[in-house]
Enzyme design. Structure first.
Site, mmCIF file in Angstrom:
data_model
loop_
_atom_site.group_PDB
_atom_site.id
_atom_site.type_symbol
_atom_site.label_atom_id
_atom_site.label_comp_id
_atom_site.label_asym_id
_atom_site.label_seq_id
_atom_site.Cartn_x
_atom_site.Cartn_y
_atom_site.Cartn_z
ATOM 1 N N ASP A 103 45.678 34.573 35.577
ATOM 2 C CA ASP A 103 44.807 34.565 37.245
ATOM 3 C C ASP A 103 45.890 34.103 37.981
ATOM 4 O O ASP A 103 46.746 33.999 37.952
ATOM 5 C CB ASP A 103 44.958 32.495 36.562
ATOM 6 C CG ASP A 103 44.171 32.143 37.998
ATOM 7 O OD1 ASP A 103 43.868 31.556 38.823
ATOM 8 O OD2 ASP A 103 44.368 29.949 37.086
ATOM 9 N N ASP B 36 38.591 35.890 40.321
ATOM 10 C CA ASP B 36 40.254 36.004 40.134
ATOM 11 C C ASP B 36 41.164 35.461 38.767
ATOM 12 O O ASP B 36 42.101 35.841 38.323
ATOM 13 C CB ASP B 36 41.368 35.927 41.319
ATOM 14 C CG ASP B 36 41.871 34.264 40.745
ATOM 15 O OD1 ASP B 36 39.547 33.687 40.404
ATOM 16 O OD2 ASP B 36 42.490 33.497 41.310
ATOM 17 N N GLU B 37 40.151 36.188 37.494
ATOM 18 C CA GLU B 37 40.628 35.458 36.576
ATOM 19 C C GLU B 37 39.660 35.964 35.417
ATOM 20 O O GLU B 37 38.482 36.548 35.265
ATOM 21 C CB GLU B 37 39.907 33.894 36.354
ATOM 22 C CG GLU B 37 41.255 32.902 36.789
ATOM 23 C CD GLU B 37 40.244 31.292 36.195
ATOM 24 O OE1 GLU B 37 40.158 31.696 35.048
ATOM 25 O OE2 GLU B 37 39.809 30.727 37.276
HETATM 26 MG MG LIG Z 1 43.749 31.788 40.427
#
Ligand SMILES: [Mg+2]
Length: 391
Positions: free
Chosen positions: A28, A126-127
């Site tokens: 993350d 973003d993960e």
């Molecule tokens: Mg994040």
């Protein structure tokens, strides 16, 4: 696993079984959009950066996409109205989201993930979950792989991320959130139950605000409180989710890391046994790489407009340079010319250790939008006619 089963031996008889054989990483990025903007404009460093349009420009509408850690100190968080964010921190720097840029950075992150495994499930830009049980570097330790990924992302993208490592997706995701930013949290099977017990119920992802309220009303505040409810009680209160909560709080989550099969970029790198020291060697290598990349693009029926050239010098400094074109890159020679033009802006003071060419922002080749085969055919035919004319 054996020792631990003994520990819960009494329960095991009636409990569902845990599968602890997998190695799962959840990555993350830390304050992703804000961090990318700060990277692009270092004068924003250590300032409260809020990714949203300024409420002044939107008549107070709009929500915060992400806020930098400095902005979070004012109580600002994502999904908050930008008007509220402004009230909390009038000196905050509002920046409208640039999703094209974030998507591009996300592709670069995924290119890094793909060095280690092809079993990757993105959850957002973003993960992502990575299954590294079997991985591309024959590394037994998921922790070492997670550290490598953090290092690669930091070195190459100048961004930080947090990682969670465990034997299933549920725990890996909780773990990545445990220490942020730049954290790495490893939850081996024998620590899982204690970890889950200690977590506030708000942290259990998948449990929304409404359910949290309901939990509190049932005196469930921690993982341990949840554990102490029977399956029937949980199903009565939460329906189908009750079953899954009952299992998850026991460290059971067998859901697979579902591959995102659509490649977002296709590239090829070469590391040289002996550093390249002449322009000619570099040009030769770029030609070979262009050929391989184009062949792979054709095979996967993809095309793209952005070319990324990666160069690592003998001192291990690594640069990536990109160029985006109006139209899809159509053949090997065009790709080579583009790579060459990017290369020509480099000076060759040091030996070159690695070269890579990647085409990103890929789209599927759709028959109607790509005149290439027809065009090619007509050109071939033209050549043939010319040839025939000569004979
Ligand atoms: Mg994040």
């Amino acid at each position: 696993m054996e020792e631990e089963d003994m520990q819960y031996g009494i329960l095991r008889f009636e409990e569902p079984k845990r599968n602890t054989s997998r190695k799962i990483i959840h990555i993350d990025m830390d304050a992703f959009y804000a961090s990318v903007e700060i990277r692009e404009n270092p004068s924003l460093k250590n300032k409260p950066v809020i990714i949203a349009r300024h409420p002044r420009e939107t008549g107070g509408r709009g929500v915060v996409a992400t806020a930098s850690y400095e902005a979070r100190k004012f109580g600002i968080h994502s999904a908050m109205s930008s008007q509220k964010a402004y009230e909390l921190c009038p000196q905050g720097i509002f920046i409208p989201a640039n999703f094209d840029l974030y998507r591009e950075v996300s592709r670069q992150m995924h290119a890094i993930f793909h060095r280690y495994t092809d079993k990757i499930q993105p959850l957002s830009l973003d993960e992502a979950y990575l299954d590294v049980t079997d991985n591309l570097i024959n590394q037994k330790s998921g922790t070492i792989i997670a550290q490598n990924i953090q290092r690669d992302i930091y070195k190459e993208l100048q961004l930080t991320c947090s990682a969670g490592v465990s034997y299933n997706k549920f725990i890996a995701k909780l773990a990545s959130d445990y220490k942020k930013p730049k954290g790495i949290t490893v939850i081996p099977p024998d620590k899982a139950q204690a970890f889950l017990f200690s977590l506030p119920i708000e942290k259990f992802h998948g449990v929304g605000a409404k359910s949290v309220e309901k939990m509190h009303a049932l005196n469930i505040f921690s993982g341990e409180d949840l554990y102490n409810k029977t399956e029937l009680e949980l199903v009565e209160s939460f329906g189908k989710m009750g079953h899954s909560l009952y299992r998850k709080v026991r460290g059971i989550d067998d859901s697979e890391v579902i591959n995102d099969r659509e490649p977002k970029s296709i590239g090829k790198e070469s590391t040289f046994l002996e550093n390249l020291t002449t322009e000619n060697e570099v040009i030769q290598s770029l030609r070979v790489l262009s050929r391989k990349v184009m062949a792979n693009l054709k095979k996967k029926e993809k095309h793209g407009k952005t070319v990324v050239l990666k160069i690592r010098y003998e001192d291990f400094q690594t640069y990536t340079r990109r160029r985006t074109f109006q139209d899809y890159i159509k053949d090997e020679d065009q790709l080579f010319q583009i790579a060459l033009s990017i290369w020509e802006e480099e000076s060759m003071d040091l030996g070159v250790r690695l070269l890579g060419i990647t085409v990103t922002s890929l789209e599927s080749v759709i028959y109607e939008t790509i005149p290439l085969p027809l065009w090619k055919k007509s050109e071939d035919e033209r050549n043939k006619i010319e040839h025939e004319d000569k004979t």
